[in-house]
Design an enzyme around this catalytic site. Structure first.
Site, PDB file in Angstrom:
ATOM      1  N   ASP A   1      24.745 -40.023 -40.036  1.00  5.74           N
ATOM      2  CA  ASP A   1      23.650 -40.906 -40.427  1.00  5.74           C
ATOM      3  C   ASP A   1      23.547 -42.059 -39.420  1.00  5.74           C
ATOM      4  O   ASP A   1      24.552 -42.429 -38.786  1.00  5.74           O
ATOM      5  CB  ASP A   1      23.880 -41.457 -41.846  1.00  5.74           C
ATOM      6  CG  ASP A   1      22.591 -41.859 -42.549  1.00  5.74           C
ATOM      7  OD1 ASP A   1      22.337 -41.359 -43.653  1.00  5.74           O
ATOM      8  OD2 ASP A   1      21.837 -42.685 -41.970  1.00  5.74           O
TER       9      ASP A   1
ATOM     10  N   VAL B   1      19.665 -38.309 -35.248  1.00  5.17           N
ATOM     11  CA  VAL B   1      19.289 -36.912 -34.996  1.00  5.17           C
ATOM     12  C   VAL B   1      18.216 -36.797 -33.924  1.00  5.17           C
ATOM     13  O   VAL B   1      17.918 -35.693 -33.459  1.00  5.17           O
ATOM     14  CB  VAL B   1      18.828 -36.187 -36.283  1.00  5.17           C
ATOM     15  CG1 VAL B   1      19.959 -36.133 -37.305  1.00  5.17           C
ATOM     16  CG2 VAL B   1      17.575 -36.809 -36.873  1.00  5.17           C
TER      17      VAL B   1
ATOM     18  N   TYR C   1       3.598 -36.600 -42.347  1.00 10.34           N
ATOM     19  CA  TYR C   1       4.783 -36.145 -43.093  1.00 10.34           C
ATOM     20  C   TYR C   1       4.582 -34.706 -43.547  1.00 10.34           C
ATOM     21  O   TYR C   1       5.458 -33.861 -43.394  1.00 10.34           O
ATOM     22  CB  TYR C   1       5.008 -37.044 -44.302  1.00 10.34           C
ATOM     23  CG  TYR C   1       6.195 -36.685 -45.151  1.00 10.34           C
ATOM     24  CD1 TYR C   1       6.047 -35.902 -46.292  1.00 10.34           C
ATOM     25  CD2 TYR C   1       7.468 -37.134 -44.830  1.00 10.34           C
ATOM     26  CE1 TYR C   1       7.130 -35.576 -47.085  1.00 10.34           C
ATOM     27  CE2 TYR C   1       8.552 -36.817 -45.618  1.00 10.34           C
ATOM     28  CZ  TYR C   1       8.378 -36.044 -46.748  1.00 10.34           C
ATOM     29  OH  TYR C   1       9.461 -35.709 -47.531  1.00 10.34           O
TER      30      TYR C   1
HETATM   31  N1  LIG Z   1      12.758 -38.534 -52.060  1.00 14.66           N
HETATM   32  C1  LIG Z   1      11.827 -37.613 -52.181  1.00 14.66           C
HETATM   33  O1  LIG Z   1      10.875 -37.717 -53.000  1.00 14.66           O
HETATM   34  C2  LIG Z   1      11.908 -36.364 -51.355  1.00 14.66           C
HETATM   35  C3  LIG Z   1      11.279 -35.200 -51.807  1.00 14.66           C
HETATM   36  C4  LIG Z   1      11.332 -34.056 -51.024  1.00 14.66           C
HETATM   37  C5  LIG Z   1      12.017 -34.058 -49.830  1.00 14.66           C
HETATM   38  N2  LIG Z   1      12.619 -35.211 -49.417  1.00 14.66           N
HETATM   39  C6  LIG Z   1      13.349 -35.154 -48.136  1.00 14.66           C
HETATM   40  O2  LIG Z   1      14.732 -35.320 -48.403  1.00 14.66           O
HETATM   41  C7  LIG Z   1      15.396 -35.802 -47.223  1.00 14.66           C
HETATM   42  C8  LIG Z   1      16.276 -36.985 -47.598  1.00 14.66           C
HETATM   43  O3  LIG Z   1      15.441 -38.042 -48.001  1.00 14.66           O
HETATM   44  P1  LIG Z   1      15.834 -39.059 -49.196  1.00 14.66           P
HETATM   45  O4  LIG Z   1      14.761 -38.989 -50.219  1.00 14.66           O
HETATM   46  O5  LIG Z   1      17.244 -38.841 -49.569  1.00 14.66           O
HETATM   47  O6  LIG Z   1      15.636 -40.440 -48.440  1.00 14.66           O
HETATM   48  P2  LIG Z   1      16.670 -41.616 -48.098  1.00 14.66           P
HETATM   49  O7  LIG Z   1      15.884 -42.580 -47.281  1.00 14.66           O
HETATM   50  O8  LIG Z   1      17.343 -42.076 -49.339  1.00 14.66           O
HETATM   51  O9  LIG Z   1      17.772 -40.898 -47.189  1.00 14.66           O
HETATM   52  C9  LIG Z   1      17.480 -40.497 -45.892  1.00 14.66           C
HETATM   53  C10 LIG Z   1      18.720 -40.724 -45.034  1.00 14.66           C
HETATM   54  O10 LIG Z   1      18.442 -40.275 -43.719  1.00 14.66           O
HETATM   55  C11 LIG Z   1      18.905 -41.252 -42.792  1.00 14.66           C
HETATM   56  N3  LIG Z   1      18.159 -41.173 -41.533  1.00 14.66           N
HETATM   57  C12 LIG Z   1      16.904 -41.597 -41.305  1.00 14.66           C
HETATM   58  N4  LIG Z   1      16.571 -41.409 -40.011  1.00 14.66           N
HETATM   59  C13 LIG Z   1      17.670 -40.857 -39.411  1.00 14.66           C
HETATM   60  C14 LIG Z   1      17.954 -40.439 -38.092  1.00 14.66           C
HETATM   61  N5  LIG Z   1      17.064 -40.590 -37.104  1.00 14.66           N
HETATM   62  N6  LIG Z   1      19.171 -39.899 -37.835  1.00 14.66           N
HETATM   63  C15 LIG Z   1      20.090 -39.772 -38.830  1.00 14.66           C
HETATM   64  N7  LIG Z   1      19.889 -40.158 -40.105  1.00 14.66           N
HETATM   65  C16 LIG Z   1      18.681 -40.692 -40.377  1.00 14.66           C
HETATM   66  C17 LIG Z   1      18.709 -42.590 -43.503  1.00 14.66           C
HETATM   67  O11 LIG Z   1      19.537 -43.594 -42.936  1.00 14.66           O
HETATM   68  C18 LIG Z   1      19.101 -42.219 -44.925  1.00 14.66           C
HETATM   69  O12 LIG Z   1      20.469 -42.418 -45.162  1.00 14.66           O
HETATM   70  C19 LIG Z   1      14.274 -36.149 -46.250  1.00 14.66           C
HETATM   71  O13 LIG Z   1      14.123 -35.095 -45.309  1.00 14.66           O
HETATM   72  C20 LIG Z   1      13.021 -36.222 -47.137  1.00 14.66           C
HETATM   73  O14 LIG Z   1      11.845 -35.913 -46.426  1.00 14.66           O
HETATM   74  C21 LIG Z   1      12.616 -36.355 -50.132  1.00 14.66           C
HETATM   75  C1  LIG Z   2       4.376 -40.118 -49.834  1.00 16.34           C
HETATM   76  C2  LIG Z   2       5.578 -39.253 -49.644  1.00 16.34           C
HETATM   77  C3  LIG Z   2       6.559 -39.384 -50.772  1.00 16.34           C
HETATM   78  C4  LIG Z   2       7.495 -38.489 -51.002  1.00 16.34           C
HETATM   79  C5  LIG Z   2       7.590 -37.297 -50.105  1.00 16.34           C
HETATM   80  C6  LIG Z   2       8.486 -36.281 -50.735  1.00 16.34           C
HETATM   81  O1  LIG Z   2       8.695 -35.219 -49.849  1.00 16.34           O
HETATM   82  C7  LIG Z   2       7.932 -35.776 -52.038  1.00 16.34           C
HETATM   83  C8  LIG Z   2       6.897 -34.927 -52.095  1.00 16.34           C
HETATM   84  C9  LIG Z   2       6.559 -34.457 -53.452  1.00 16.34           C
HETATM   85  C10 LIG Z   2       5.499 -33.782 -53.805  1.00 16.34           C
HETATM   86  C11 LIG Z   2       4.446 -33.307 -52.941  1.00 16.34           C
HETATM   87  C12 LIG Z   2       3.492 -32.608 -53.586  1.00 16.34           C
HETATM   88  C13 LIG Z   2       2.346 -32.009 -52.913  1.00 16.34           C
HETATM   89  C14 LIG Z   2       1.509 -31.402 -53.790  1.00 16.34           C
HETATM   90  C15 LIG Z   2       0.219 -30.763 -53.380  1.00 16.34           C
HETATM   91  O2  LIG Z   2       0.173 -30.592 -52.017  1.00 16.34           O
HETATM   92  C16 LIG Z   2       0.019 -29.342 -53.994  1.00 16.34           C
HETATM   93  O3  LIG Z   2      -0.534 -28.531 -53.023  1.00 16.34           O
HETATM   94  C17 LIG Z   2       1.298 -28.687 -54.501  1.00 16.34           C
HETATM   95  C18 LIG Z   2       2.208 -28.234 -53.404  1.00 16.34           C
HETATM   96  C19 LIG Z   2       2.917 -27.080 -53.528  1.00 16.34           C
HETATM   97  C20 LIG Z   2       2.819 -26.241 -54.786  1.00 16.34           C
HETATM   98  C21 LIG Z   2       3.778 -25.081 -54.751  1.00 16.34           C
HETATM   99  C22 LIG Z   2       3.300 -24.106 -55.788  1.00 16.34           C
HETATM  100  O4  LIG Z   2       2.360 -23.347 -55.447  1.00 16.34           O
HETATM  101  O5  LIG Z   2       3.775 -24.214 -56.940  1.00 16.34           O
END
Ligand SMILES: NC(=O)c1ccc[n+]([C@@H]2O[C@H](COP(=O)([O-])OP(=O)(O)OC[C@H]3O[C@@H](n4cnc5c(N)ncnc54)[C@H](O)[C@@H]3O)[C@@H](O)[C@H]2O)c1
Ligand SMILES: CC/C=C\C[C@H](O)/C=C/C=C\C=C\C=C\[C@@H](O)[C@@H](O)C/C=C\CCC(=O)O
Length: 257
Positions: A36, A65, A151
């Site tokens: 991290d 990363v 994103y």
């Molecule tokens: N929280 C959500 O709603 C959600 C949903 C779906 C997917 N995700 C994905 O899950 C993963 C983790 O996110 P999270 O929600 O735990 O967020 P978070 O911010 O709590 O954790 C992310 C971690 O990644 C680290 N990080 C950021 N940039 C970095 C870099 N360049 N090199 C190394 N480490 C780095 C941060 O320091 C942090 O500790 C991400 O890929 C995010 O896109 C999150």
């Molecule tokens: C603003 C970013 C905050 C958090 C990012 C994190 O990755 C969380 C994302 C959570 C939900 C995203 C939902 C997207 C929904 C719509 O695009 C819709 O198309 C549903 C997407 C997939 C459905 C899969 C299925 O067909 O069941």
């Protein structure tokens, strides 16, 4: 335990989902290299984990990363320490629609970098032990999130890249599985920072908040249990496990053949 003797590496491991994945790996017997950029959080987590699991079970390595050299050196340190790598989770990611190049650099290029570095150490064709790579995408990797188009693009890229790597591995005989975790909204720093991360799409914040209310918000433990399920199922390769409020299910990708 299910992961006794296994060695894992998790990026973005100091907080949020990566911290939870690291704890689940340790709970099930694995050793874990935690990478991290958040050095203080990482060192604090390492101290806490040492108390619970012993100092030899985990390693914290400061690593961005986005840096090929840092990532290469960190993964080599993990291999030197644990003897090999069986599991790699490319989890590090951000939401930032203003500094969108950084989001691409971390979320997509960082995952590609970590996947290729993992393959260098795992590939059975070059003397590696085989293994599994789990790349963390999102539901936004399967469908558009209108308040975060870059994103969304990075996560769609992670999905396509990972599935292509799985197919390449099957045909080439690498002995490495590649899978995806696609969580819905999870209560971590990413959600907490939502108000400041949407840049030119901040006016669409309320639509995302409505989606959150509709979907609900997961706890990290729900996602890390799905992570473990995906990790342990040897039959899964090139699959995307969605983690939703009503449970986990594999995404039914259409066949293009
Ligand atoms: N929280 C959500 O709603 C959600 C949903 C779906 C997917 N995700 C994905 O899950 C993963 C983790 O996110 P999270 O929600 O735990 O967020 P978070 O911010 O709590 O954790 C992310 C971690 O990644 C680290 N990080 C950021 N940039 C970095 C870099 N360049 N090199 C190394 N480490 C780095 C941060 O320091 C942090 O500790 C991400 O890929 C995010 O896109 C999150
Ligand atoms: C603003 C970013 C905050 C958090 C990012 C994190 O990755 C969380 C994302 C959570 C939900 C995203 C939902 C997207 C929904 C719509 O695009 C819709 O198309 C549903 C997407 C997939 C459905 C899969 C299925 O067909 O069941």
């Amino acid at each position: 335990m299910a992961l006794d003797g296994k060695a894992a590496l998790v990026t973005g491991a100091a907080q949020g989902l990566g911290k939870s994945f690291s704890e689940v790996l340790l709970q099930h017997g694995a050793k874990v290299a935690m990478l991290d950029v958040a050095e203080e959080a990482g060192k604090s987590l390492k101290e806490s984990l040492d108390q619970r699991y012993g100092a030899d079970r985990s390693l914290f390595i400061p690593c961005d990363v986005q840096s090929q050299q840092q990532f290469k050196d960190a993964m080599q340190k993990a291999v030197d320490t644990f003897g090999q790598l069986d599991i790699v989770c490319n989890n590090a990611g951000i939401v930032d629609e203003r500094a969108w190049e950084e989001a691409v650099s971390i979320n997509l290029m960082g995952v590609i970098r970590g996947t290729y570095l993992a393959l260098e150490h795992m590939n059975k064709l070059t003397g590696g032990p085989g293994g599994v790579v789990i790349n963390v995408a999102s539901l936004a990797g399967l469908g558009p999130l209108l308040s975060a188009p870059v994103y969304t693009a990075t996560k769609h890229g992670v999905v396509g890249f990972t599935r292509a790597m799985a197919d390449a591995s099957k045909v080439s005989g690498y002995g490495v599985r590649f899978n995806l975790l696609c969580p819905d909204f999870v209560q971590t720093n990413i959600l907490s920072a939502l108000t400041s991360s949407l840049g030119p799409f901040a006016h669409l914040r309320d639509s995302t908040k409505h989606l959150m209310e509709k979907h609900g918000i997961l706890d990290v433990s729900q996602v890390s249990q799905a992570f473990l399920q995906l990790l342990l199922d040897q039959t899964k390769d090139g699959e995307a496990l969605m983690v939703l409020g009503n449970g986990s299910q594999y995404y039914p990708f259409p066949s293009l053949e």
